[in-house]
Scaffold this motif. Structure first.
Motif, short mmCIF file in Angstrom:
data_model
loop_
_atom_site.label_atom_id
_atom_site.label_comp_id
_atom_site.label_asym_id
_atom_site.label_seq_id
_atom_site.Cartn_x
_atom_site.Cartn_y
_atom_site.Cartn_z
N LYS A 1 0.68 -1.10 -0.01
CA LYS A 1 -0.12 0.11 -0.07
C LYS A 1 0.95 1.15 0.11
N VAL A 2 1.87 1.25 1.04
CA VAL A 2 2.86 2.52 0.73
C VAL A 2 3.32 2.55 -0.49
N ARG B 1 1.16 6.41 9.01
CA ARG B 1 1.83 6.38 10.19
C ARG B 1 0.80 5.71 11.50
N ARG B 2 -0.40 6.10 11.14
CA ARG B 2 -1.33 5.44 12.42
C ARG B 2 -1.67 4.27 12.11
N ALA C 1 9.74 -2.54 7.41
CA ALA C 1 8.38 -1.88 6.77
C ALA C 1 8.04 -0.31 7.30
N GLY C 2 8.42 -0.18 8.61
CA GLY C 2 8.36 1.38 9.01
C GLY C 2 9.57 1.83 8.45
N LEU C 3 10.76 1.53 8.12
CA LEU C 3 11.75 2.30 7.68
C LEU C 3 11.22 2.62 6.09
N HIS C 4 10.79 1.39 5.20
CA HIS C 4 10.45 1.79 3.99
C HIS C 4 9.20 2.87 3.79
N LEU C 5 8.51 2.93 4.98
CA LEU C 5 7.33 4.12 4.89
C LEU C 5 8.27 5.57 5.16
N CYS D 1 13.09 7.92 -8.84
CA CYS D 1 12.22 6.80 -9.52
C CYS D 1 12.15 5.37 -8.96
N ARG D 2 13.11 5.49 -7.96
CA ARG D 2 13.52 3.91 -7.23
C ARG D 2 12.72 3.63 -5.90
N HIS D 3 11.53 4.41 -5.92
CA HIS D 3 10.65 4.22 -4.62
C HIS D 3 11.46 4.76 -3.50
N SER D 4 11.34 3.98 -2.34
CA SER D 4 12.16 4.16 -0.89
C SER D 4 13.67 3.88 -1.26
N MET D 5 14.08 3.11 -2.25
CA MET D 5 15.32 2.78 -2.75
C MET D 5 16.31 3.82 -3.28
N SER D 6 15.32 5.02 -3.59
CA SER D 6 16.07 5.96 -4.13
C SER D 6 17.12 6.73 -3.56
#
Length: 749
Positions: A409-410, A438-439, A464-468, A619-624
């Protein structure tokens, strides 16, 4: 004539089959010349291969037989001995009873030529002796007594056996070469001799029975807890019968840290790749092949360059194969088959679990590689509280599936904006989404942690929290709540790293009686390794910016150095991607050290906020963040001569207190990794014994050789001069092609 001593000798047991006095010569002396009727029905020539002798029983028996004519048993016919077997009623002969042999009579029995058999076995022994001499000349140490026995035994102790040391006999009708040599040496020397049995073979890789057992035991103890979906109660033979690719995938995963033969992983990589893509090319129709691909995506085979990493492609093949055979619709499997299939409860549950693991692995690949995930969370994987049956997953897998749903979802909401060329949601929309997620993450965290599951689930929950929170790097400095988002990112980064480093050894549920501990850094999945790298880059980027004044710098510095050692410990092959990334981070840390050592500011309003945390790669989502940091290293360090990965041959020395900071290959003296060990890592910091990985001259390095990067590299969001794009860490390829003989001192040094 019946009382002739020569005739009695010819029929007695004392006459050897190879005696120069033949039965035919005896018959000639007595004038009884036997004739063979070639045209008689049922007539055959029962002769020993390689021998000129004919079987008298066969000669006599191939003539027209009358009922009741006595016939010798197979064993006595083989030895040309008299036989007192009774056929009607059947009663074993006295010789078979005495020697405990199987007494039977077969009309089509033919004698085996002992001469050719013995000659073949002697040739086999001679060949093995030559191989032992060759092995001794190559450096193998062989004890003096029973040299041939010891040498051959030592060669076969390893689970991987070279083809020129052990090969099957050229005559398939004879016994196997190991049994032949073992029996002959036992008879000739009178000593005990046992060769390990080769149970499996994949091209030139051969596993002994002992090696197979140890590898599977290692897999269940150390790797299975990270992805518990296979059945530990099944034997290796059963897994091989399910599919050879699944069997060899388990072996390859277990070979990553196999101490009995450290070369096994390298040796098995090429033949396993061949088997993998051949199986895929044949369009697999078995869900056991899907299981194998799940393992190979979770623990990929080592590659020399990141452009050759097929994990992202293999993940797509895995999902398409799974849907092609109907794993996502296990209740309606007949819609995907040509014949009617009836699944029992266990078979249905096995397919449901496999489909759940496919989605978990696919989501991990999407998050770790910064790509859209190919997961499919459908009715089959819907949460059904209180329901039991084939669709019920284990608590571990159920929690993991919930975590990956959240990550999905994130990724889709944050990085799949159809109105943006890079897919990133706008600042205002992203700010709203951040508050909502966050909630939701807080509720998910509280629910999963209340179940008292294994620390491995907690690792993925923190990831998962770090990904967010990594989405905070996409905010501009004018975004409302910018500092709050950065502080939340800092806490998530520290929380994830502390969770992994503090629980570097967890108990293996596969062996509760022995309380075997798992080194989570050594056996971690590729996804956890990627998130560890992302957390380290986040730590580095925050501490080298204005934000370093809002945090405890000493705490961050010590955590950074511990993380560097942790990343190095995840390296499977010397100088692989993890090892090179760790060295790259050290150079960036040393280059920015003087700039970041500033006094802490308690009042956030006194911070001089700037745009130093903005990302160019988006362009690489959270791994940008990871790719952007690599671009920064190329611009600021390598292209300008301030850094090189030649130091991989001599990795960072944690005790380099007297070294100048101008040397980009050493950490500062206060690195927190002095004489004491941190989770047993100093042994992994030793210089590699083998050579560095040298990629092919292509890509960015090919342009660099033409002088493009020699004057500095500037980032262009839409480069027109690059005619390639590799979706998997392509910026890190060919780093070793930059060799500088002089490294100028850093500015301000």
């Amino acid at each position: 004539m019946d009382g002739s001593p020569l005739l009695a000798a010819g029929g007695g047991a004392s006459l050897s089959p190879t005696s120069p006095v033949s039965v035919r010569s005896i018959a000639g002396i007595n004038g009884a010349k036997r004739k063979r009727s070639a045209g008689a029905p049922g007539s055959t020539f029962d002769s020993s291969p390689g021998s000129v002798l004919n079987d008298d029983d066969a000669d006599q028996g191939e003539k027209k037989r009358q009922p009741g004519v006595k016939r010798a048993c197979n064993e006595c016919r083989q030895q040309k001995l008299r036989c007192d077997v009774s056929q009607d009623p059947f009663r074993s002969c006295s010789r078979c009873n005495r020697l405990k042999l199987q007494c039977k009579i077969e009309s089509n029995f033919k004698r085996i030529g002992k001469r050719s058999k013995h000659a073949e076995m002697e040739k086999e022994i001679e060949r093995l002796r030559k191989n032992v001499q060759l092995a001794r000349s190559q450096g193998y140490v062989v004890p003096e007594e029973n040299e041939d026995d010891s040498a051959t035994h030592s060669q076969l102790q390893s689970p991987i056996v070279n083809n020129n040391i052990y090969s099957h006999t050229r005559n398939p009708s004879l016994m196997g070469s190991d049994e032949a040599v073992s029996s002959l040496l036992h008879l000739k020397r009178g000593g005990s001799y046992s060769l390990p049995r080769i149970v499996r073979e994949l091209e030139e890789v051969r596993l002994t029975e002992e090696g197979e057992a140890q590898l599977f035991q290692d897999f269940w103890l150390f790797y299975h807890p990270f992805l518990p979906f296979l059945n530990p109660s099944l034997t290796p033979e059963q897994y091989y019968q399910q599919h050879p690719l699944l069997y060899w995938s388990i072996v390859a995963v277990a070979a990553r840290r196999y101490t009995m033969d450290p070369t096994l992983l390298t040796a098995i990589s090429s033949p396993l790749n061949t088997l993998l893509w051949k199986t895929i090319g044949d369009v697999p129709g078995s869900h056991f092949v899907v299981k194998a691909m799940c393992l190979l995506c979770t623990w990929p085979l080592p590659t020399s360059t990141t452009t050759s990493d097929p994990t992202h492609i293999l993940c797509g093949v895995m999902m398409k194969t799974a849907t092609g055979i109907g794993l996502h619709r296990p209740n309606h499997i007949n819609d995907f088959t040509r014949v009617a299939v009836e699944l029992n409860k266990d078979q249905l549950h096995d397919r449901v679990v496999t489909w759940a693991v496919c989605n978990i692995v696919a989501q991990n690949i999407g998050t770790g590689y910064g790509q859209p995930a190919s997961s499919l969370y459908d009715w089959t994987l819907a949460t059904r509280s209180g329901e039991s049956g084939p669709f019920q997953l284990s608590p571990e897998l159920e929690a993991r599936l919930q975590i990956e749903r959240f990550c999905d979802k994130v990724s889709k909401e944050m990085y799949s904006n159809a109105s943006d060329s890079r897919g990133v949601a706008g600042d205002e929309h992203r700010s709203i989404l951040m508050r909502v997620f966050r909630r939701e993450y807080g509720e998910l965290h509280a629910e999963i942690m209340s179940r008292n599951l294994s620390p491995i689930v907690a690792f993925h929950l923190k990831a998962a929290g770090l990904h967010l929170r990594l989405a905070g790097f996409f905010d501009s400095s004018t975004t409302v709540g910018y500092l709050d988002d950065l502080m939340g990112l800092w806490r998530s980064t520290v929380g994830f790293l502390e969770e992994i480093l503090a629980n570097s050894t967890v108990s293996s549920p596969s062996s509760p009686q022995e309380h075997v501990g798992i080194d989570t850094l050594k056996y971690a999945t590729n996804y956890l390794q990627q998130m560890l790298v992302a957390a380290s880059f986040a730590l580095l980027k925050l501490m080298r910016s204005f934000f370093s004044q809002a945090i405890d710098y000493d705490q961050g510095r010590q955590l950074f150095h511990r993380t560097i050692s942790a990343i190095r410990s995840t390296s499977v092959v010397h100088n692989d991607l993890q090892w090179r990334l760790a060295e790259l981070m050290v150079q960036m840390w040393n280059g920015a050290r003087l700039e970041t050592q500033q006094n802490r500011v308690d009042d956030d309003s006194m911070l001089k906020i700037d745009d130093s945390l903005q990302l160019k790669v988006r362009c690489r989502h959270s791994m940008s963040l990871v790719f952007d940091s690599i671009w920064h290293w190329r611009e600021e360090y390598q292209a300008r001569g301030r850094g090189t990965l030649d130091s991989l041959k001599h990795p960072t020395n944690p005790d380099s207190a007297n070294e100048s900071i101008a040397s980009s290959s050493h950490m500062d003296s206060g690195n927190g990794l002095l004489s004491t060990t941190n989770h047993g890592l100093p042994n992994l910091l030793a210089p590699p014994s083998n050579g560095t990985l040298t990629p092919a001259p292509s890509g960015l390095a090919g342009h660099a050789q033409n002088g493009m990067l020699g004057v500095g590299l500037s980032y262009d969001a839409n480069p027109a001069n690059y005619d390639f794009f590799d979706p998997q860490h392509w910026m890190l390829d060919n780093l070793l092609d930059f060799n500088y003989s002089f490294v100028p001192p850093l500015e301000g040094a």
